[in-house]
Design a protein around this motif. Structure first.
Motif, mmCIF file in Angstrom:
data_model
loop_
_atom_site.group_PDB
_atom_site.id
_atom_site.type_symbol
_atom_site.label_atom_id
_atom_site.label_comp_id
_atom_site.label_asym_id
_atom_site.label_seq_id
_atom_site.Cartn_x
_atom_site.Cartn_y
_atom_site.Cartn_z
ATOM 1 N N GLY A 27 13.717 12.401 -1.473
ATOM 2 C CA GLY A 27 12.936 11.428 -0.711
ATOM 3 C C GLY A 27 12.187 12.179 0.378
ATOM 4 O O GLY A 27 12.292 13.401 0.495
ATOM 5 N N ARG A 28 11.416 11.458 1.181
ATOM 6 C CA ARG A 28 10.619 12.130 2.219
ATOM 7 C C ARG A 28 10.538 11.281 3.471
ATOM 8 O O ARG A 28 10.744 10.071 3.435
ATOM 9 C CB ARG A 28 9.198 12.427 1.732
ATOM 10 N N VAL A 29 10.239 11.927 4.590
ATOM 11 C CA VAL A 29 9.624 11.187 5.691
ATOM 12 C C VAL A 29 8.273 11.842 5.938
ATOM 13 O O VAL A 29 8.133 13.055 5.800
ATOM 14 C CB VAL A 29 10.433 11.135 7.015
ATOM 15 N N GLY A 33 0.172 10.977 9.455
ATOM 16 C CA GLY A 33 -0.854 10.900 8.411
ATOM 17 C C GLY A 33 -0.505 9.736 7.501
ATOM 18 O O GLY A 33 -0.170 9.905 6.336
ATOM 19 N N GLU A 34 -0.618 8.513 8.056
ATOM 20 C CA GLU A 34 -0.179 7.329 7.302
ATOM 21 C C GLU A 34 -1.379 6.514 6.841
ATOM 22 O O GLU A 34 -2.304 6.274 7.614
ATOM 23 C CB GLU A 34 0.719 6.495 8.220
ATOM 24 N N HIS A 35 -1.324 6.102 5.585
ATOM 25 C CA HIS A 35 -2.417 5.340 4.956
ATOM 26 C C HIS A 35 -3.721 6.146 4.985
ATOM 27 O O HIS A 35 -4.809 5.583 4.995
ATOM 28 C CB HIS A 35 -2.584 3.960 5.607
ATOM 29 N N THR A 36 -3.574 7.431 5.008
ATOM 30 C CA THR A 36 -4.731 8.332 4.919
ATOM 31 C C THR A 36 -4.866 8.874 3.506
ATOM 32 O O THR A 36 -5.938 9.324 3.121
ATOM 33 C CB THR A 36 -4.557 9.527 5.878
ATOM 34 N N ASP A 37 -3.770 8.850 2.721
ATOM 35 C CA ASP A 37 -3.832 9.535 1.410
ATOM 36 C C ASP A 37 -4.855 8.898 0.473
ATOM 37 O O ASP A 37 -5.655 9.588 -0.147
ATOM 38 C CB ASP A 37 -2.443 9.689 0.764
ATOM 39 N N TYR A 38 -4.881 7.566 0.427
ATOM 40 C CA TYR A 38 -5.841 6.932 -0.493
ATOM 41 C C TYR A 38 -7.243 6.870 0.124
ATOM 42 O O TYR A 38 -8.154 6.306 -0.461
ATOM 43 C CB TYR A 38 -5.354 5.545 -0.945
ATOM 44 N N PRO A 177 -0.352 -0.017 -5.856
ATOM 45 C CA PRO A 177 -1.577 0.790 -5.714
ATOM 46 C C PRO A 177 -1.442 1.938 -4.717
ATOM 47 O O PRO A 177 -2.259 2.102 -3.833
ATOM 48 C CB PRO A 177 -2.595 -0.241 -5.226
ATOM 49 N N THR A 178 -0.379 2.733 -4.845
ATOM 50 C CA THR A 178 -0.075 3.758 -3.845
ATOM 51 C C THR A 178 -0.883 5.030 -4.080
ATOM 52 O O THR A 178 -1.441 5.253 -5.154
ATOM 53 C CB THR A 178 1.421 4.087 -3.891
ATOM 54 N N GLY A 179 -0.895 5.887 -3.047
ATOM 55 C CA GLY A 179 -1.657 7.136 -3.089
ATOM 56 C C GLY A 179 -0.823 8.300 -3.584
ATOM 57 O O GLY A 179 0.127 8.118 -4.351
ATOM 58 N N LEU A 180 -1.148 9.494 -3.100
ATOM 59 C CA LEU A 180 -0.518 10.719 -3.626
ATOM 60 C C LEU A 180 0.497 11.352 -2.679
ATOM 61 O O LEU A 180 1.041 12.416 -2.972
ATOM 62 C CB LEU A 180 -1.599 11.755 -3.926
ATOM 63 N N LEU A 181 0.710 10.710 -1.524
ATOM 64 C CA LEU A 181 1.610 11.307 -0.531
ATOM 65 C C LEU A 181 3.015 11.567 -1.064
ATOM 66 O O LEU A 181 3.545 12.672 -0.977
ATOM 67 C CB LEU A 181 1.679 10.370 0.693
ATOM 68 N N ASP A 182 3.628 10.522 -1.613
ATOM 69 C CA ASP A 182 5.063 10.589 -1.877
ATOM 70 C C ASP A 182 5.421 11.554 -3.012
ATOM 71 O O ASP A 182 6.367 12.330 -2.908
ATOM 72 C CB ASP A 182 5.594 9.184 -2.208
ATOM 73 N N GLN A 183 4.628 11.499 -4.085
ATOM 74 C CA GLN A 183 4.900 12.400 -5.216
ATOM 75 C C GLN A 183 4.692 13.844 -4.808
ATOM 76 O O GLN A 183 5.465 14.729 -5.180
ATOM 77 C CB GLN A 183 3.949 12.145 -6.392
ATOM 78 N N GLY A 233 0.913 -6.323 2.369
ATOM 79 C CA GLY A 233 -0.518 -6.137 2.594
ATOM 80 C C GLY A 233 -1.025 -4.749 2.270
ATOM 81 O O GLY A 233 -2.148 -4.408 2.637
ATOM 82 N N TYR A 234 -0.225 -3.931 1.577
ATOM 83 C CA TYR A 234 -0.660 -2.562 1.293
ATOM 84 C C TYR A 234 -1.986 -2.562 0.527
ATOM 85 O O TYR A 234 -2.950 -1.896 0.907
ATOM 86 C CB TYR A 234 0.433 -1.843 0.485
ATOM 87 N N GLY A 235 -2.018 -3.340 -0.552
ATOM 88 C CA GLY A 235 -3.213 -3.378 -1.386
ATOM 89 C C GLY A 235 -4.420 -3.894 -0.628
ATOM 90 O O GLY A 235 -5.530 -3.382 -0.777
ATOM 91 N N GLY A 342 5.859 5.939 6.528
ATOM 92 C CA GLY A 342 5.748 5.321 5.202
ATOM 93 C C GLY A 342 4.786 4.152 5.212
ATOM 94 O O GLY A 342 3.954 4.000 6.110
ATOM 95 N N GLY A 343 4.916 3.307 4.213
ATOM 96 C CA GLY A 343 3.951 2.243 3.984
ATOM 97 C C GLY A 343 3.927 1.152 5.033
ATOM 98 O O GLY A 343 2.915 0.494 5.238
ATOM 99 N N GLY A 344 5.061 0.933 5.713
ATOM 100 C CA GLY A 344 5.126 -0.086 6.753
ATOM 101 C C GLY A 344 5.733 -1.395 6.266
ATOM 102 O O GLY A 344 6.332 -1.446 5.197
HETATM 103 C C1 GLA Z 1 3.462 4.548 0.746
HETATM 104 C C2 GLA Z 1 2.595 5.046 -0.405
HETATM 105 C C3 GLA Z 1 1.862 6.328 -0.027
HETATM 106 C C4 GLA Z 1 1.134 6.213 1.307
HETATM 107 C C5 GLA Z 1 2.064 5.615 2.363
HETATM 108 C C6 GLA Z 1 1.349 5.330 3.641
HETATM 109 O O1 GLA Z 1 4.506 5.423 0.980
HETATM 110 O O2 GLA Z 1 3.394 5.277 -1.539
HETATM 111 O O3 GLA Z 1 0.961 6.693 -1.054
HETATM 112 O O4 GLA Z 1 -0.039 5.476 1.184
HETATM 113 O O5 GLA Z 1 2.663 4.419 1.917
HETATM 114 O O6 GLA Z 1 0.942 6.510 4.244
#
Ligand code: GLA
Length: 392
Positions: A27-29, A33-38, A177-183, A233-235, A342-344
Motif C-alpha cells: 500500500g502507499r501514502v 501531490g493529490e488529484h494531480t495524477d489525472y 476513474p482513478t489515475g496512475l499514482l497508486d499503481q 465525487g472523485y469522478g 489519497g482520494g479523500g
Molecule cells: C486515489 C486514486 C489516485 C489519485 C488519488 C488522489 O488514490 O486512485 O489515482 O487520483 O486518489 O491523488
C-alpha cells in the motif's frame, strides 16, 4: 508471519501443494501531490510496509479462481470463470479486482493462463492506503509470471506498462476513474525513499526520505471513515478538471503554471475555479517539497503539507469531518505539518511530527476523536518500504 508466507500457507491448505509463485505489493501514502495524477501532474508517494501477497499456480483449463484470507482468518472463495470470457461488468464485488487485471493483461496481448490465486495481506482496506491497487499489482505480477513474463525476467514488460494495465483494469473493469499514482507507487517505490513521479513524462526520481535521521516520524492516522471513489465525487472532480483544461485550450491542467493562474481563473466559470486553483498550486507544492527534501530540509516540508490540506478542504472540497479533526488535532498539538492523503472523502491523514512528540500528538488526536464521538482512529508510524516484488 509475512503476508507472503500467510498466502503461501493458505494456498497449501486450499490446494494441497505449494503455489508456483508468490508476489506481493505494498500500500502507499502519498506525501503530497493529490488529484494531480489525472491532470498529468506530479506526485510524491512512499510505499508502506503493509503488503498484499498473491500465491498463485497455473491451471490448464483456462479458469480463474481467487480466495482471500479475511481478517477473521476465514478464506473467502470466488469463482471467476473462464479468463477468455471475462468482460467489464461480468464480475461484481471484490472478485472484480483480480478478474479485471486478468482481463486487462489479456486485452494487452499477454497470454494469461488459467490460475488459482490465494490472497493475504495487511494493508487496511478502505483506509485510503491503496489496498485495492496493492492487490491488483500483486495479481498482475503473479499472472505475468505464470504467463512466462516475470517482472524480474528477460521478457518482462516495462513496469510503466504494468502500471497502465492495472489502471485500465481499474478504470474499465472495476469502474473507478482513478489515475496512475497508486499503481506506480506500489510497483516503483523503494525503501527509504519517496518517489517523485512526473505523470506526463513518466520520469521517476527516488528522493531520500529518512525521517529517523532527522528525528522525525510520519504518523499515519487511519480515520476509519469509509470512502468509495466510484460513489463519491472523485469522478466529478476529474471531469471538472478535464472540462477546465478544455476551456483553457490546454491538454491538461499540468500546462497551467502558478504564474498563469490568475489569467486562467479569470476566464473560467466560477464553479471550476477552485478545482483549477487546487491542481495548479498542488503541483507547485510538490516541486517545493522535492526541493526541500533534496536540500535535506525534511522538517521544512511541514507547512507545504498543511497548505495542501487546506487546498483540498477549501478548494477541492474532498475532506470530511474525520480528516479535518485528525489534521487540526495533530497541528494544534505540535505536528510540523498534516494533511489528508489519497482520494479523500474519508480514509487517512498523515502528520509529520518530531519523534519526541509522537506520543503526545497521537494522544491528542485520539482525544479529539473521542470528544467528537467519532470512532477511534488507527495510528501507526510509516517508514518508506520497498515496492512490489517476488517472494517465491
Ligand atoms: C486515489 C486514486 C489516485 C489519485 C488519488 C488522489 O488514490 O486512485 O489515482 O487520483 O486518489 O491523488
Amino acid at each position: 508471519m509475512s503476508p507472503a508466507d500467510t498466502a503461501a500457507e493458505a494456498f497449501g491448505g486450499e490446494r494441497g501443494r505449494a503455489p508456483d509463485v508468490v508476489w506481493s505489493a505494498p500500500g502507499r501514502v502519498n506525501l503530497i501531490g493529490e488529484h494531480t495524477d489525472y491532470n498529468d501532474g506530479f506526485v510524491l508517494p512512499i510505499a508502506l510496509p503493509h503488503r498484499i501477497a498473491v500465491a498463485a499456480s497455473r491451471r490448464d483449463d483456462g479458469l480463474l479462481t481467487a480466495a482471500t484470507l479475511g481478517d477473521d482468518g476465514v478464506l473467502h472463495r470466488t469463482e471467476l470463470g473462464a479468463i477468455a470470457e471475462l468482460a467489464p461488468g461480468s464480475i461484481r464485488g471484490w472478485g472484480a479486482y483480480p478478474a479485471g487485471v486478468a482481463w486487462a493483461l489479456r486485452e494487452q496481448g499477454v497470454e494469461v493462463t488459467g490460475a488459482d490465486l490465494v490472497i493475504a495481506g495487511d494493508v487496511p482496506a478502505g483506509a485510503g492506503l491503496s489496498s485495492s491497487h496493492a492487490l491488483e499489482c500483486a495479481v498482475a505480477l503473479a499472472l505475468l509470471d505464470l504467463a512466462g513474463r516475470p517482472a524480474d525476467g528477460p521478457d518482462a514488460p516495462p513496469l510503466a506498462d504494468v502500471a497502465r494495465w492495472v489502471q485500465i483494469s481499474e478504470n474499465d473493469f472495476v469502474g473507478a476513474p482513478t489515475g496512475l499514482l497508486d499503481q506506480t507507487a506500489s510497483l516503483r517505490c523503494t525503501e527509504s525513499h519517496a518517489l517523485f513521479f512526473d505523470v506526463r513524462t513518466g520520469e521517476l526520481e527516488q528522493i531520500p526520505f529518512d525521517t529517523a535521521a532527522a528525528d522525525l516520524e510520519l504518523l499515519v492516522i487511519d480515520t476509519q471513515a469509509k470512502h468509495s471513489h466510484s460513489e463519491s465525487g472523485y469522478g466529478e472532480r476529474r471531469q471538472g478538471c478535464e472540462h477546465a483544461a478544455e476551456l483553457l485550450g490546454v491538454k491538461a491542467l499540468r500546462d497551467i503554471s502558478v504564474a498563469d493562474l490568475d489569467g486562467a481563473l479569470a476566464v473560467l466559470p466560477n464553479e471550476l475555479r477552485p478545482l483549477v486553483r487546487h491542481v495548479v498550486t498542488e503541483n507547485e507544492r510538490v516541486i517545493s517539497t522535492v526541493s526541500e527534501l533534496d536540500a535535506g530540509q525534511l522538517a521544512s516540508i511541514g507547512p507545504l503539507l498543511t497548505a495542501s490540506h487546506v487546498s483540498m478542504r477549501d478548494d477541492y472540497r474532498i475532506s470530511c469531518l474525520e480528516l479535518d479533526v485528525a489534521v487540526d488535532a495533530a497541528l494544534e498539538s505540535g505536528a510540523l505539518g498534516a494533511r489528508m492523503t489519497g482520494g479523500g472523502f474519508g480514509g487517512s491523514a498523515i502528520a509529520l511530527v518530531r519523534a519526541r512528540d509522537r506520543e503526545s500528538i497521537g494522544r491528542a488526536v485520539l482525544d479529539a476523536f473521542a470528544e467528537q464521538k467519532l470512532t477511534a482512529p488507527r495510528l501507526f508510524t510509516a517508514t518508506p518500504a520497498a515496492g512490489a516484488g517476488r517472494d517465491r
